[in-house]
Motif scaffolding. Sequence first.
Motif, PDB file in Angstrom:
ATOM      1  N   GLU A 234      40.926 -46.934 -53.487  1.00  0.00           N
ATOM      2  CA  GLU A 234      42.054 -48.429 -52.458  1.00  0.00           C
ATOM      3  C   GLU A 234      43.007 -48.493 -52.517  1.00  0.00           C
ATOM      4  N   SER A 235      44.049 -47.069 -52.276  1.00  0.00           N
ATOM      5  CA  SER A 235      45.068 -47.724 -51.820  1.00  0.00           C
ATOM      6  C   SER A 235      45.406 -47.188 -50.521  1.00  0.00           C
ATOM      7  N   THR A 236      46.170 -47.399 -49.874  1.00  0.00           N
ATOM      8  CA  THR A 236      46.490 -47.065 -48.213  1.00  0.00           C
ATOM      9  C   THR A 236      46.729 -46.091 -48.320  1.00  0.00           C
TER      10      THR A 236
ATOM     11  N   VAL B   7      38.771 -41.264 -58.318  1.00  0.00           N
ATOM     12  CA  VAL B   7      39.471 -42.514 -58.282  1.00  0.00           C
ATOM     13  C   VAL B   7      39.113 -43.718 -59.935  1.00  0.00           C
ATOM     14  N   LYS B   8      40.516 -44.535 -59.604  1.00  0.00           N
ATOM     15  CA  LYS B   8      40.657 -44.965 -60.887  1.00  0.00           C
ATOM     16  C   LYS B   8      38.987 -45.388 -61.249  1.00  0.00           C
ATOM     17  N   GLU B   9      38.032 -46.235 -61.007  1.00  0.00           N
ATOM     18  CA  GLU B   9      37.030 -46.442 -61.465  1.00  0.00           C
ATOM     19  C   GLU B   9      36.212 -45.182 -61.966  1.00  0.00           C
ATOM     20  N   GLN B  10      36.172 -44.236 -62.271  1.00  0.00           N
ATOM     21  CA  GLN B  10      35.956 -42.422 -63.392  1.00  0.00           C
ATOM     22  C   GLN B  10      36.925 -42.670 -64.698  1.00  0.00           C
ATOM     23  N   THR B  11      36.689 -41.779 -64.812  1.00  0.00           N
ATOM     24  CA  THR B  11      37.509 -41.037 -65.856  1.00  0.00           C
ATOM     25  C   THR B  11      38.731 -41.522 -66.714  1.00  0.00           C
TER      26      THR B  11
ATOM     27  N   TYR C 139      29.289 -34.715 -61.913  1.00  0.00           N
ATOM     28  CA  TYR C 139      29.638 -35.557 -61.897  1.00  0.00           C
ATOM     29  C   TYR C 139      30.617 -36.818 -60.628  1.00  0.00           C
ATOM     30  N   TYR C 140      30.751 -35.722 -60.057  1.00  0.00           N
ATOM     31  CA  TYR C 140      30.783 -36.998 -58.586  1.00  0.00           C
ATOM     32  C   TYR C 140      30.163 -36.889 -57.843  1.00  0.00           C
ATOM     33  N   HIS C 141      29.049 -36.062 -57.630  1.00  0.00           N
ATOM     34  CA  HIS C 141      28.017 -36.404 -56.899  1.00  0.00           C
ATOM     35  C   HIS C 141      26.088 -37.075 -57.057  1.00  0.00           C
ATOM     36  N   THR C 142      26.477 -37.054 -58.660  1.00  0.00           N
ATOM     37  CA  THR C 142      24.624 -37.841 -59.107  1.00  0.00           C
ATOM     38  C   THR C 142      25.279 -38.908 -60.103  1.00  0.00           C
TER      39      THR C 142
ATOM     40  N   PRO D  45      31.644 -44.656 -54.656  1.00  0.00           N
ATOM     41  CA  PRO D  45      31.385 -44.245 -53.092  1.00  0.00           C
ATOM     42  C   PRO D  45      32.854 -44.077 -52.246  1.00  0.00           C
ATOM     43  N   ASN D  46      33.860 -44.418 -53.252  1.00  0.00           N
ATOM     44  CA  ASN D  46      35.422 -44.658 -53.300  1.00  0.00           C
ATOM     45  C   ASN D  46      36.058 -43.041 -53.310  1.00  0.00           C
TER      46      ASN D  46
END
Length: 305
Positions: free
Chosen positions: A73-75, A44-48, A203-206, A212-213
């Motif tokens: 957060e996109s629909t 998602v946009k909040e990461q890298t 990266y994705y699971h710790t 959460p997205n």
Amino acid sequence: MSSVTFKNLNGQGITLAAVVHFPAGFDASKAYPAVVVSHPGGGVKEQTAGLYAGKLAEHGLIAIAFDRSYQGESTGEPRQLENPYISTEDVSAVVDYLTTLPYVDNDRIGAMGICAGAGYSANAAINDRRIKALGMVSAVNIGQMFRNGWDGSVKDADALPYLEAGSQARTADAGNNPMATMPLAPLKEEDAPNAELRGAWEYYHTSRCEHPNAPGYTLARCLTQIITYDAYNKAEAFLTQPVLAVAGSRAGSKWMSDDLIARAASKDKQLHIVEGADHMDLYDVPKYVDEAVSKLAPFFQSKLK
């Protein structure tokens, strides 16, 4: 930095969510170069993507990191759909939005992405002449990766069982069963086949960068689009824009950056190797990210002038 939403005009009735990063001293009365930054598969946009967008903004560029259709957060329904054709169109949908902003110079728009987002950005640049320069970090052509494996050692025809699985998933989905899912990165540490992909789990699971997205999976039905998709389709004819690919010297995925550089019609293309880095290191390890940005920022500054 500003959170925005806007209609995606690609016919799916989707609203995209994004974060616009502004350079220091931003003046809305001026026109700036802008870069669309696409996140990895499962991200998602909040990461890298947001990390790179923020750093590009520090170098005088407007940079926009966004969540793809059906993700973050996109629909869009069903959630976590990873249709690569729609993901490619999403890049151009963000370009559409940028052209409506008075402080963006429409003749100075670039695109970059990380992992699958780099492949989608390449495909968008092939298709969309408004994209004037292409940057790639740890590039993955998602079709190649699923067909040919992480290291490119699997023959295309051997991916036929994935098409069968995707086809069967679509039938099951149509019967109102819970939609079948598949991981885009290892969901558990013990599922990682090697140390590099253990980094994807981490990266994705710790706490390294979980969000959460970003659950890290997609729908199995997507296999019927992914397996036959080529992010670099017709690059030999139409990818004429300047290209900079950044890849780690230890990245198992490096062959997909090599392939794009070899295939692109551009006369202005280069591959920068970050010594000692693997695929995931370029997502968030400070010294490797800083080296990547030290190449990407002047690249975009010079090509979008």
